[in-house]
Design a protein around this motif. Structure first.
Motif, short mmCIF file in Angstrom:
data_model
loop_
_atom_site.label_atom_id
_atom_site.label_comp_id
_atom_site.label_asym_id
_atom_site.label_seq_id
_atom_site.Cartn_x
_atom_site.Cartn_y
_atom_site.Cartn_z
N HIS A 228 -78.48 25.87 -8.18
CA HIS A 228 -78.11 25.91 -9.60
C HIS A 228 -79.31 25.51 -10.47
N GLN A 229 -79.33 26.04 -11.70
CA GLN A 229 -80.45 25.75 -12.61
C GLN A 229 -80.56 24.27 -12.95
N SER A 230 -79.52 23.51 -12.73
CA SER A 230 -79.59 22.06 -12.93
C SER A 230 -80.33 21.38 -11.79
N GLY A 231 -80.63 22.11 -10.72
CA GLY A 231 -81.24 21.54 -9.54
C GLY A 231 -80.25 21.13 -8.48
N ARG A 232 -78.96 21.14 -8.83
CA ARG A 232 -77.94 20.76 -7.86
C ARG A 232 -77.69 21.88 -6.85
N LYS A 233 -77.32 21.48 -5.66
CA LYS A 233 -77.04 22.45 -4.61
C LYS A 233 -75.75 23.21 -4.94
N GLN A 234 -75.65 24.42 -4.40
CA GLN A 234 -74.51 25.29 -4.70
C GLN A 234 -73.84 25.77 -3.42
N VAL A 235 -72.55 26.02 -3.55
CA VAL A 235 -71.81 26.82 -2.57
C VAL A 235 -71.13 27.91 -3.38
N VAL A 236 -71.32 29.15 -2.97
CA VAL A 236 -70.90 30.29 -3.77
C VAL A 236 -69.98 31.18 -2.94
N PHE A 237 -68.91 31.67 -3.58
CA PHE A 237 -67.84 32.36 -2.87
C PHE A 237 -67.92 33.87 -2.94
N GLY A 238 -68.93 34.39 -3.59
CA GLY A 238 -69.05 35.84 -3.68
C GLY A 238 -70.40 36.21 -4.25
N VAL A 239 -70.65 37.49 -4.29
CA VAL A 239 -71.87 38.04 -4.88
C VAL A 239 -71.51 39.31 -5.64
N ARG A 240 -72.34 39.64 -6.60
CA ARG A 240 -72.15 40.92 -7.27
C ARG A 240 -72.68 42.06 -6.40
N GLY A 241 -72.07 43.21 -6.55
CA GLY A 241 -72.61 44.40 -5.93
C GLY A 241 -73.74 44.95 -6.78
N VAL A 242 -74.38 46.00 -6.31
CA VAL A 242 -75.50 46.56 -7.06
C VAL A 242 -75.60 48.06 -6.80
N THR A 243 -76.00 48.76 -7.82
CA THR A 243 -76.36 50.17 -7.71
C THR A 243 -77.36 50.46 -8.81
N GLY A 244 -77.87 51.67 -8.83
CA GLY A 244 -78.84 51.99 -9.85
C GLY A 244 -79.21 53.46 -9.83
N VAL A 245 -79.97 53.86 -10.83
CA VAL A 245 -80.42 55.24 -10.94
C VAL A 245 -81.83 55.26 -11.52
N ASP A 246 -82.54 56.34 -11.23
CA ASP A 246 -83.76 56.70 -11.95
C ASP A 246 -83.40 57.82 -12.91
N ILE A 247 -83.81 57.70 -14.16
CA ILE A 247 -83.56 58.73 -15.17
C ILE A 247 -84.91 59.23 -15.67
N THR A 248 -85.14 60.52 -15.55
CA THR A 248 -86.37 61.14 -16.07
C THR A 248 -86.00 62.17 -17.13
N VAL A 249 -86.62 62.07 -18.28
CA VAL A 249 -86.45 63.08 -19.32
C VAL A 249 -87.76 63.84 -19.48
N TYR A 250 -87.67 65.05 -20.05
CA TYR A 250 -88.78 65.99 -19.97
C TYR A 250 -89.22 66.45 -21.36
N GLY A 251 -90.53 66.69 -21.47
CA GLY A 251 -91.12 67.31 -22.65
C GLY A 251 -91.82 68.58 -22.24
N ALA A 252 -93.04 68.78 -22.78
CA ALA A 252 -93.81 69.98 -22.45
C ALA A 252 -94.31 69.92 -21.02
N ARG A 253 -94.72 71.06 -20.50
CA ARG A 253 -95.18 71.13 -19.12
C ARG A 253 -96.49 70.38 -18.90
N ARG A 254 -97.33 70.27 -19.91
CA ARG A 254 -98.61 69.57 -19.77
C ARG A 254 -98.78 68.61 -20.93
N PRO A 255 -99.59 67.56 -20.76
CA PRO A 255 -99.83 66.64 -21.87
C PRO A 255 -100.45 67.38 -23.05
#
Length: 509
Positions: A228-255
């Motif tokens: 814990h951010q207080s420095g105290r020890k923790q016991v934790v009963f679960g965790v969050r799941g995780v997922t994600g994506v890469d998103i690419t958007v496009y302009g002209a073919r060349r700079p």
């Protein structure tokens, strides 16, 4: 489904108050062997451990096998069907007459990192001791020699020094401590060190399923994450799941030259910035339709635990240097029980000394989404894709064709990054006081109990594949810079970790 799941779930009941600091079987041993433990730990940390680095991740696994062989733990590598997968490292300590079996979990792989981003004098896989955190002006000191004092406030800097080779080292050092004291665990111990947790554990289910009988146990105890951010020890009963994506958007073919074509040719960096801004409001609330709909509410015991935990929001803001928190008036612990959306990074052409006066061709953002109990990672990705479409984009999952580029004013490629769901063990299940009592026995302060950890671990995969209940015992200092440059472990947290694991190994009914 395991026969003992309902009778040994390792959930913490409300403690009446902090127990007197007990004598862990790990304390005397680690006090007498700090230098040797530190040297062995530094040797492990010196091996690069990104899961995609096939040669080095195998070096890690082989090195840990040798560490376990020296301790008589009968180690072996558990392989996936795909031979390129980082193996899990397995060992065991069987105890005649033990009434239960517990799996002790940590992972030996680490997050990718750019060595150039580490502070001067530090490198990811060159373990370095400093007298204090970088931010506090700590200076480098050599690794201690025999007879030299070791300050518990020193920091050891290296990739995975906290996340999560500290868990690996703590488990193995605790084995040393028990054997040196002539003591046996009170449970049959199975040890499982994963090799691709930071890559999202894509092959963990396969490894578990291929070794279902070998890994049969009453519970898994997970050693990962910060106290814990207080420095105290923790016991934790679960965790969050995780997922994600890469998103690419496009302009002209060349700079394109920004003078000749600016105000005319679309700039994908600006387009991406507008798209990302549409995903959250000014208070940090996610605007993706249905994003919060599936989250299971916390129970009474879980809500009570959040109220009883130390509140450190103001101290954290001051220490981290920002004035306005997101969350619409909710505190940090409340927000950790909600799903989140984060922009990990954005890339489009160059900046600083390498910048050129151009309109870039593409812009890419990597997004991670943390999930809570009730969320499904595939459904959350689908909702995000629909949000992108609702902003007027044509969405593809591969490089766009010429026809797509000509036909669609707004074009986005969305690439899912995999993931897994959240897991949470009810806090009011019986017989779980054992773990908390063990942790409390080596702590002078009352242990913090929380329904979920902010980070993610593949505990849902354990439940789905093995039916295994789990509980997480974080070990590292909260300011350890995990997943970032200059990762470190405070030595006292490492010493405490040895004591905690040894106490759990010898927990009593």
């Amino acid at each position: 489904m395991m026969r003992r799941n309902l009778t040994f779930v390792l959930v913490v009941l409300l403690a009446a108050g902090p127990a007197a600091r007990g004598q862990s079987p790990g304390r005397d041993y680690r006090k007498a062997h700090e230098r040797e433990l530190l040297a062995e730990f530094a040797e492990l940390l010196a091996i690069p451990n990104v899961a995609s680095d096939r040669a080095n991740i195998r070096r890690n696994a082989d090195h840990i096998v040798k560490m376990m062989e020296r301790r008589g733990l009968a180690p072996r590598l558990l392989e996936a069907a795909d031979a390129a997968t980082p193996p899990a490292v397995y060992g065991e300590w069987k105890v005649e007459g033990a009434a239960r079996t517990v799996v002790l979990y940590a992972h030996y792989d680490g997050q990718p990192t750019d060595p150039k981003q580490w502070a001067a004098g530090l490198e990811p896989w060159r373990p370095t001791l400093r007298t204090a955190p970088l931010e506090a002006g700590g200076s480098t000191v050599p690794m201690p020699k025999a007879g030299e004092a070791i300050n518990p406030e020193w920091r050891l800097y290296a990739r995975s020094s906290s996340d999560d080779k500290a868990g690996v080292m703590a488990v193995l050092a605790a084995v040393d401590a028990l054997k040196a004291a002539g003591r046996r665990p009170t449970s049959n111990l199975k040890i499982f060190f994963e090799g691709e947790e930071e890559a999202g554990s894509p092959h963990l289910a396969d490894i578990l399923a291929r070794n279902r009988e070998l890994l049969r146990a009453d519970a898994w105890v997970i050693f990962d994450g910060p106290v814990h951010q207080s420095g105290r020890k923790q016991v934790v009963f679960g965790v969050r799941g995780v997922t994600g994506v890469d998103i690419t958007v496009y302009g002209a073919r060349r700079p394109l030259h920004s003078g000749h074509y600016g105000n005319w040719a679309p700039n994908p960096a600006m387009t991406l910035a507008r798209l990302l801004a549409s995903m959250k409001d000014e208070r940090g609330r996610v605007l993706v339709r249905g994003f919060y709909d599936d989250a299971e509410p916390l129970g009474e015991a879980e809500r009570r635990a959040l109220k009883e935990a130390p509140q450190v929001d103001e101290e954290l803001k001051a220490a981290l240097g920002f004035a306005r928190a997101e969350g619409a008036g909710k505190n940090l612990l409340e927000l950790l029980s909600e799903p989140s959306l984060n922009v990990d990074g954005i890339a489009s052409a160059e900046v600083g000394a390498q910048a050129r006066n151009v309109i870039p061709t593409t812009a890419t953002a990597t997004i991670d989404m943390r999930l809570v109990k009730g969320d499904d990672h595939r459904r959350q990705v689908a909702r995000l894709v629909e949000h992108v479409r609702a902003q007027g984009f044509h969405v593809t999952d591969k490089e766009p064709t010429d026809e797509e580029r000509r036909s669609h004013p707004l074009l986005a490629r969305v690439t899912p990054r995999g993931g897994y769901n959240a897991e949470r063990t009810p806090m009011d299940w019986p017989l779980s006081k054992l773990i908390t009592d063990a942790v409390q026995s080596v702590s002078p302060d009352r242990v913090v109990r929380l329904p979920t950890l902010g980070g993610s671990l593949p505990l849902y995969v354990l439940r789905e594949t093995l039916g295994a209940p789990s509980i997480t015992v974080p070990l590292a200092n909260y300011d350890n810079n995990q997943h970032a440059e200059n990762e470190n472990i405070r030595l006292q947290n490492l010493w405490d970790a040895v004591e905690i694991v040894a106490a759990i190994m010898t927990m009593k009914e």
